[in-house]
Motif scaffolding. Structure first.
Motif, PDB file in Angstrom:
ATOM      1  N   TRP A   1      37.468  39.737  35.326  1.00 57.14           N
ATOM      2  CA  TRP A   1      37.621  39.118  34.008  1.00 57.14           C
ATOM      3  C   TRP A   1      37.577  37.586  34.038  1.00 57.14           C
TER       4      TRP A   1
ATOM      5  N   TRP B   1      44.459  32.344  29.661  1.00 58.73           N
ATOM      6  CA  TRP B   1      44.474  33.790  29.863  1.00 58.73           C
ATOM      7  C   TRP B   1      45.655  34.162  30.750  1.00 58.73           C
TER       8      TRP B   1
ATOM      9  N   ARG C   1      47.416  37.663  32.698  1.00 58.64           N
ATOM     10  CA  ARG C   1      47.228  39.067  33.073  1.00 58.64           C
ATOM     11  C   ARG C   1      48.564  39.785  33.006  1.00 58.64           C
TER      12      ARG C   1
ATOM     13  N   ASP D   1      39.437  42.934  37.612  1.00 59.58           N
ATOM     14  CA  ASP D   1      39.499  41.849  38.582  1.00 59.58           C
ATOM     15  C   ASP D   1      38.435  40.783  38.323  1.00 59.58           C
TER      16      ASP D   1
ATOM     17  N   PRO E   1      47.353  45.833  34.998  1.00 62.93           N
ATOM     18  CA  PRO E   1      46.406  44.810  35.439  1.00 62.93           C
ATOM     19  C   PRO E   1      45.058  44.844  34.727  1.00 62.93           C
ATOM     20  N   THR E   2      44.840  45.847  33.873  1.00 59.58           N
ATOM     21  CA  THR E   2      43.595  45.884  33.100  1.00 59.58           C
ATOM     22  C   THR E   2      43.741  45.191  31.748  1.00 59.58           C
TER      23      THR E   2
ATOM     24  N   TYR F   1      44.610  41.745  29.588  1.00 61.40           N
ATOM     25  CA  TYR F   1      44.736  40.286  29.566  1.00 61.40           C
ATOM     26  C   TYR F   1      45.142  39.856  28.160  1.00 61.40           C
TER      27      TYR F   1
END
Length: 92
Positions: A3, A25, A27, A1, A32-33, A35
């Motif tokens: 990043w 970027w 996501r 979150d 969600p981890t 990118y």
């Protein structure tokens, strides 16, 4: 979150580089981890300038402690620029 804030200085400096066309970027919707960075440069000289920039050197230190793994990099040179999309309905 975190990043986007971790890479904010690097992203801002990179977008301001001469020859930077875009630097965005995204996501993953599945994880969600994860990118993905999509960028385009006008030419190799713009990439060489980035490679020697102070903001890349600073980012390398910050990012190395924030990444879970070595980033996967796909680099493609398009010598004549973007091509027209050939798919789609006739006459579109």
């Amino acid at each position: 979150d975190d990043w986007p804030s971790i890479v904010e200085d690097f992203t801002t400096a990179t977008r301001a580089e001469p020859g930077n066309l875009f630097f965005d970027w995204y996501r993953s919707v599945d994880d969600p981890t994860v990118y993905v960075l999509v960028e385009a440069l006008a030419d190799r000289a713009a990439g060489d300038a980035r490679d020697n920039s102070d903001h890349l050197k600073a980012a390398t230190e910050v990012l190395s402690s924030s990444l879970a793994a070595v980033p996967e990099i796909i680099n493609v040179e398009v010598p004549d620029g973007w091509s027209q999309v050939s798919e789609g309905p006739a006459g579109a």
